[in-house]
Structures are given as C-alpha cells and as structure tokens.
Design an enzyme around this catalytic site. Structure first.
Site, PDB file in Angstrom:
ATOM      1  N   PHE A 174      46.780 -54.393 -16.692  1.00 29.13           N
ATOM      2  CA  PHE A 174      45.544 -53.772 -16.200  1.00 29.13           C
ATOM      3  C   PHE A 174      45.037 -52.665 -17.116  1.00 29.13           C
ATOM      4  O   PHE A 174      44.125 -51.940 -16.753  1.00 29.13           O
ATOM      5  CB  PHE A 174      45.776 -53.195 -14.795  1.00 29.13           C
ATOM      6  CG  PHE A 174      46.174 -54.240 -13.787  1.00 29.13           C
ATOM      7  CD1 PHE A 174      45.214 -54.976 -13.114  1.00 29.13           C
ATOM      8  CD2 PHE A 174      47.507 -54.521 -13.546  1.00 29.13           C
ATOM      9  CE1 PHE A 174      45.579 -55.957 -12.204  1.00 29.13           C
ATOM     10  CE2 PHE A 174      47.884 -55.499 -12.637  1.00 29.13           C
ATOM     11  CZ  PHE A 174      46.910 -56.226 -11.968  1.00 29.13           C
ATOM     12  N   CYS A 203      37.564 -58.778 -21.670  1.00 28.69           N
ATOM     13  CA  CYS A 203      38.088 -59.145 -20.343  1.00 28.69           C
ATOM     14  C   CYS A 203      37.019 -59.499 -19.310  1.00 28.69           C
ATOM     15  O   CYS A 203      36.966 -60.645 -18.846  1.00 28.69           O
ATOM     16  CB  CYS A 203      38.965 -58.024 -19.819  1.00 28.69           C
ATOM     17  SG  CYS A 203      40.458 -57.838 -20.798  1.00 28.69           S
ATOM     18  N   LYS A 239      32.622 -50.323 -25.784  1.00 26.78           N
ATOM     19  CA  LYS A 239      32.770 -48.991 -25.185  1.00 26.78           C
ATOM     20  C   LYS A 239      33.318 -48.057 -26.251  1.00 26.78           C
ATOM     21  O   LYS A 239      33.777 -48.526 -27.301  1.00 26.78           O
ATOM     22  CB  LYS A 239      33.649 -49.035 -23.942  1.00 26.78           C
ATOM     23  CG  LYS A 239      35.096 -49.373 -24.183  1.00 26.78           C
ATOM     24  CD  LYS A 239      35.827 -49.232 -22.875  1.00 26.78           C
ATOM     25  CE  LYS A 239      37.299 -49.421 -23.009  1.00 26.78           C
ATOM     26  NZ  LYS A 239      38.008 -49.258 -21.773  1.00 26.78           N
ATOM     27  N   GLY A 273      24.262 -48.806 -16.888  1.00 29.65           N
ATOM     28  CA  GLY A 273      24.113 -48.964 -18.332  1.00 29.65           C
ATOM     29  C   GLY A 273      23.561 -50.337 -18.684  1.00 29.65           C
ATOM     30  O   GLY A 273      22.855 -50.956 -17.879  1.00 29.65           O
ATOM     31  N   GLY A 294      30.988 -55.489 -21.344  1.00 38.27           N
ATOM     32  CA  GLY A 294      31.328 -56.401 -22.440  1.00 38.27           C
ATOM     33  C   GLY A 294      32.824 -56.364 -22.617  1.00 38.27           C
ATOM     34  O   GLY A 294      33.558 -56.099 -21.663  1.00 38.27           O
TER      35      GLY A 294
HETATM   36  N1  LIG Z   1      42.295 -56.273 -24.194  1.00 32.41           N
HETATM   37  C1  LIG Z   1      42.427 -55.811 -22.975  1.00 32.41           C
HETATM   38  O1  LIG Z   1      41.917 -54.738 -22.632  1.00 32.41           O
HETATM   39  C2  LIG Z   1      43.201 -56.575 -21.944  1.00 32.41           C
HETATM   40  C3  LIG Z   1      43.577 -55.949 -20.748  1.00 32.41           C
HETATM   41  C4  LIG Z   1      44.306 -56.662 -19.825  1.00 32.41           C
HETATM   42  C5  LIG Z   1      44.636 -57.989 -20.059  1.00 32.41           C
HETATM   43  N2  LIG Z   1      44.237 -58.604 -21.219  1.00 32.41           N
HETATM   44  C6  LIG Z   1      44.629 -59.984 -21.450  1.00 32.41           C
HETATM   45  O2  LIG Z   1      45.748 -59.989 -22.345  1.00 32.41           O
HETATM   46  C7  LIG Z   1      45.670 -61.117 -23.225  1.00 32.41           C
HETATM   47  C8  LIG Z   1      45.679 -60.638 -24.665  1.00 32.41           C
HETATM   48  O3  LIG Z   1      44.534 -59.873 -24.890  1.00 32.41           O
HETATM   49  P1  LIG Z   1      44.342 -59.008 -26.211  1.00 32.41           P
HETATM   50  O4  LIG Z   1      43.066 -58.269 -26.046  1.00 32.41           O
HETATM   51  O5  LIG Z   1      45.584 -58.250 -26.496  1.00 32.41           O
HETATM   52  O6  LIG Z   1      44.170 -60.172 -27.306  1.00 32.41           O
HETATM   53  P2  LIG Z   1      44.132 -60.043 -28.876  1.00 32.41           P
HETATM   54  O7  LIG Z   1      43.304 -61.159 -29.357  1.00 32.41           O
HETATM   55  O8  LIG Z   1      43.811 -58.646 -29.262  1.00 32.41           O
HETATM   56  O9  LIG Z   1      45.650 -60.288 -29.313  1.00 32.41           O
HETATM   57  C9  LIG Z   1      46.280 -61.514 -29.312  1.00 32.41           C
HETATM   58  C10 LIG Z   1      47.225 -61.549 -30.513  1.00 32.41           C
HETATM   59  O10 LIG Z   1      48.050 -62.690 -30.436  1.00 32.41           O
HETATM   60  C11 LIG Z   1      48.240 -63.188 -31.746  1.00 32.41           C
HETATM   61  N3  LIG Z   1      48.710 -64.576 -31.647  1.00 32.41           N
HETATM   62  C12 LIG Z   1      47.997 -65.680 -31.312  1.00 32.41           C
HETATM   63  N4  LIG Z   1      48.818 -66.766 -31.296  1.00 32.41           N
HETATM   64  C13 LIG Z   1      50.051 -66.315 -31.616  1.00 32.41           C
HETATM   65  C14 LIG Z   1      51.311 -66.956 -31.757  1.00 32.41           C
HETATM   66  N5  LIG Z   1      51.458 -68.257 -31.572  1.00 32.41           N
HETATM   67  N6  LIG Z   1      52.366 -66.195 -32.090  1.00 32.41           N
HETATM   68  C15 LIG Z   1      52.244 -64.873 -32.298  1.00 32.41           C
HETATM   69  N7  LIG Z   1      51.065 -64.220 -32.182  1.00 32.41           N
HETATM   70  C16 LIG Z   1      49.990 -64.929 -31.848  1.00 32.41           C
HETATM   71  C17 LIG Z   1      46.894 -63.005 -32.389  1.00 32.41           C
HETATM   72  O11 LIG Z   1      46.968 -63.041 -33.793  1.00 32.41           O
HETATM   73  C18 LIG Z   1      46.497 -61.639 -31.855  1.00 32.41           C
HETATM   74  O12 LIG Z   1      46.950 -60.602 -32.699  1.00 32.41           O
HETATM   75  C19 LIG Z   1      44.410 -61.875 -22.818  1.00 32.41           C
HETATM   76  O13 LIG Z   1      44.757 -62.867 -21.895  1.00 32.41           O
HETATM   77  C20 LIG Z   1      43.570 -60.812 -22.134  1.00 32.41           C
HETATM   78  O14 LIG Z   1      42.678 -61.359 -21.196  1.00 32.41           O
HETATM   79  C21 LIG Z   1      43.542 -57.913 -22.185  1.00 32.41           C
END
Ligand SMILES: NC(=O)c1ccc[n+]([C@@H]2O[C@H](COP(=O)([O-])OP(=O)(O)OC[C@H]3O[C@@H](n4cnc5c(N)ncnc54)[C@H](O)[C@@H]3O)[C@@H](O)[C@H]2O)c1
Length: 463
Positions: A150, A258, A318, A251, A255
C-alpha cells in the site's frame, strides 16, 4: 530469515531495504542490467526518499543479482514484486508474475513461501499455487501468500515501515507464521485473512481513493460553475471524520502506476463476472476528462494553440518521484504538440523518459524562469515545492502573456492577487489582472494568431 525479492522497482527495492533494515538477509533479483549495475554500486535506481540511505546502512544484509535461481536457493520466502501493467483490454498483464513464478518453481530446492506483493487480480494467488503444485521439484512445497503493498511513491519507506496496516492472505497457519515472522519488526496492525480477501483489499482500497479523487474533481468543476471554492468545501467535508480529509485535493486527476491500471483492472474483472461496478466506471471516465481540462480551459484565452509558446511545469504524476507512468503531463504534452504549440517543460526529477518519448519536439529547461520565458501560456501539472515557492509575480515578468492555468492549486488566489497574471486554478475563483475583463466582467480573448501584432481582442462568452 533468508529472503529473495524479485523485481527492484518502487515496491521491490523498498521492500528489500526495509526487510534488510528489520534484520533479514535479502537477495534482490533484477533483470534490467542498467538498474542492476546502479544497485551493485550501492545506489538507488529510483528517486525515493530514504532508499539509498537504507541500502547503504544495511549493505551487509543486501545482495543483488540477475539470477533468480541463485537468490531462491535456500530462501525461505520469495517476494514477487514485478510489474502488472495494464493490458490493452484493461485487464492486468500477468506475464511477468507468471514468468517469475516459473523461475521460483524451477529453482527452489526446499519448501518456501512465495509472497505476492505485486497487485494481482482476485484469484491469481490460487492460480500461482496450482502452477507451483505442478512445476516445483519433487518433494518441494511452495505455498503462496498474498501480501499486497500500500506504499505511496514519495513516502514509500515510511509507508512500508510505519504504514497503518499489513495485509496477509494465507491458506495455512504455517504460512501465516512465516509471514508474521517476516513482519516481526512491524509495530502496526496486521490483518490476516484468506488470499482472495487480501487481493480484494488492495483493489478496493486503491479504487476507493481513485473514486474519492474523481469525486472531489467533479465537485471542483461544479464549484467553478456555481462560484464556490472547492478547497473550503474539501476542508468542510474533511472535518467530518466519517469522510476524512485525505484525497480531497482537487486537481487534474490521478496518474501513476497504480490508480489508472487498478481501477481498470477491477472494472474489467467485474465485467468478466458479468457485474458492472458503476462507481469505478464513473471514476475512470471522470479522470480521463479531468486530465485534459487545462487545455480546454486554455481555450478561454486562446482560440487555438498553434504557434503558442507553452510552458509545462511538472511532468511527474506527483511530486517527490521521478515516475511518469500515466502522468497527466503525457496526455497534455501530446495534445499541445498535436495542436502545434511550442512546448517548454520544467521538472526537477530529470528528463530521461520524456526525452526518450520526444527527443526533438520539446525543450527541457533547467529552471522555471527559463521554461516560462516569453511563454503565452503556462500549465502547472505537478505541485513540486519549487513551483509553490516560485513568486507569482515572476510569471508576469517572464511571460509574453501571463496566462497561468494551475492544475494543482499551487497558489492561493490571495497570493496571486496583484501579481499581474491571469490565474485559473481548479474549483476556485479565477484571478484576473484589471485590464483582462471588459466592463461586464467577460474575459478578453487573446489574438487568434499569437504571431499577429494587431490587437484583435474579442470578447468571449464562456459556455
Ligand atoms: N509503484 C507503486 O507505488 C506501487 C504501490 C503498491 C503496489 N504496486 C504494485 O507493485 C507491483 C510493482 O510495481 P512497481 O511500481 O514497483 O514496478 P516497477 O516497474 O517499478 O518495478 C518492477 C521491476 O521488476 C523488474 N523485473 C521484471 N521482470 C523481472 C524478472 N523476471 N526478474 C527480475 N526482475 C524483473 C523490472 O525490471 C523492474 O525493475 C505492481 O503490481 C504494482 O501495481 C506499486
């Protein structure tokens, strides 16, 4: 505990450093070679407060590799933190998640728990368990736990370590115990439930926040029509603890990586089960319109944007992040360029991605002053502190026509009063310099063609 974290993006890297901070031994797996070499040099490939400091203070507990097998062998838990982007039809693309699961199945040499942190549609954890059942080595049991994340970008480390709850979705007491010991360093509320419920908590939470944003944005749009002030409305609403004051900032829409995809994924999932989740459908629609509202507003001042010099302040979805995924700036810049505007941008988090998208079409500026120099129009798209601290009178000094349309309400109307600019924000009364309205209060149109020198002002009736 020995833990593998697969994927070192915003969620994976924050998870890894925080688990190391709690004393676990963490091996991070990353397939992006550029990111991996940055990590191995002890630096953070993401712009996130506190991450690099924890990477350095917990260096002896952290290792980095591109070999999932190496990380998983001997690990008691393997966290899946890879992306689940939007598919063209709106559903979550689970390719990366299943590819990683296959690698875990192939490399686990002893029993372990696969912890799914990526946001996945309800039912995915169960499918992953089936995969492990059929693909894990002989005598190896891989249980699956849902542990949605979260955190918010910009405050991710604090959110992970001190967030209001940790959700754990498990199907066995043993799995629950392992997860509890992973989170032993966490002091807040731990909600232990079944996997489907845990998966749903994540979507229901994100989609509710998106809904709240779309709701206040619609109220803001109506405030503009009826002459009310949305910020006071939000304050009045938020004072009621049943409503809460967060996520009531009007706003130009949400974006990021998520909310846009998670609203669409839940909408799609409901549809798949022949159910229409009407509130979320509306939130998505409102957000799409809100994103380009500033450009619609620009037409109050210019009949068309061709040949105008337009400053765009803020690119990220943001402040305090470098993330451009689904940021309203992308849509706005695309429309501005399509309409023939000359676009000059400013953002403090770097221009790498925007330069890849538009290598020659836009000018990336080093300062706000440079971006707004001789501009006919300025759009504020992210509420960076540097923008909030920029003197409103500076727009009048630098711009050719000081029309500032603020999609993030960075200034109070009182602060721009007397600055000699047109200040049009979201859901609040517009501020105009004296000579910009006729006797009836109607705004004066600007020249149709900004290159024309003739003072062809027209009065403009707003719809
Ligand atoms: N970004 C956020 O604020 C947030 C918050 C809560 C939940 N989430 C969820 O968490 C998940 C990840 O989001 P994120 O923003 O960290 O994504 P991201 O794209 O920033 O990171 C994913 C990483 O995984 C790597 N990757 C892809 N395939 C791989 C593999 N086979 N082996 C090793 N590394 C690999 C990519 O190179 C990348 O660095 C998503 O499902 C997202 O919805 C994101």
């Amino acid at each position: 505990m020995k833990i593998a974290v697969i994927g070192t993006g915003y969620v994976g890297l924050v998870t890894a450093v925080c688990l190391a901070h709690w004393g676990h031994e963490v091996t991070c797996v990353e397939t992006d070679t550029e990111k991996l070499s940055i990590l191995r040099a002890g630096r953070s490939p993401i712009f996130e407060k506190g991450v690099e400091e924890l990477m350095q203070s917990c260096a002896e507990k952290l290792a980095y590799t591109d070999d999932c097998g190496e990380a998983c062998r001997g690990a008691q838990a393997a966290f899946i933190c890879v992306g689940t982007p939007e598919r063209e039809d709106g559903f979550a693309n689970l390719k990366q998640v299943f590819a990683v699961a296959k690698q875990i199945a192939a490399s686990a040499r002893g029993d372990c728990v696969c912890v799914v942190k990526s946001t996945v549609p309800i039912g995915t954890n169960r499918k992953l368990e089936r995969l492990f059942f059929s693909e894990a080595g002989k005598g190896v049991t891989i249980e699956v736990a849902s542990n949605p994340e979260f955190l918010s970008q910009g405050t991710a480390v604090r959110d992970f370590l001190f967030g209001p709850r940790v959700v754990i979705g498990v199907e066995s007491a043993h799995c629950g115990e392992i997860l509890r010991s992973i989170y032993a360093g966490y002091q807040g509320q731990v909600i232990v439930t079944d996997r489907q419920t845990a998966e749903m908590i994540k979507y229901a939470s994100n989609d509710f926040l998106a809904l709240k944003i779309s709701y206040i944005n619609e109220i803001a749009n109506l405030c503009e029509i009826v002459g009310a002030d949305v910020e006071t409305v939000a304050r009045g609403m938020g004072a009621d603890s049943r409503i809460g004051k967060n996520f009531l900032r009007a706003g130009i829409g949400y974006g990021g990586s998520c909310f846009p995809k998670d609203t669409k994924a839940l909408h799609w999932l409901a549809k798949y089960y022949d159910y229409e989740i009407k509130t979320i459908k509306a939130a998505i629609e409102v957000n799409e319109n809100q994103k380009i509202r500033l450009i619609k507003k620009a037409r109050r001042y210019y009949q068309n944007l061709e040949g105008l010099s337009v400053a765009v302040l803020g690119l990220t979805f943001k402040p305090d992040t470098d993330d451009l995924r689904d940021a309203p700036s992308l849509q706005n810049i695309a429309v501005l360029l399509q309409e023939g505007a000359d676009v000059r941008v400013w953002d403090p988090s770097g221009y790498e991605r925007i330069k890849r998208l538009y290598p020659h079409q836009i000018t990336c500026c080093g300062t706000i002053g440079e971006a707004i120099q001789d501009a006919h129009l300025c759009l504020i798209l992210t509420e960076w502190e540097q923008i909030r601290n920029f003197d409103p009178a500076g727009y009048a000094q630098h711009m050719k026509r000081p029309v500032v349309i603020d999609g993030r309400n960075c200034y109070s109307p009182a602060a721009v009063q007397g600055a000699g600019i047109v200040y049009d924000s979201v859901g609040r009364p517009r501020v105009l310099p004296e000579n910009w309205a006729d006797q009836t209060g109607r705004v004066l149109y600007l020249p149709v063609d900004p290159r024309k020198t003739a003072p062809d002002f027209h009065t403009f009736h707003e719809a």
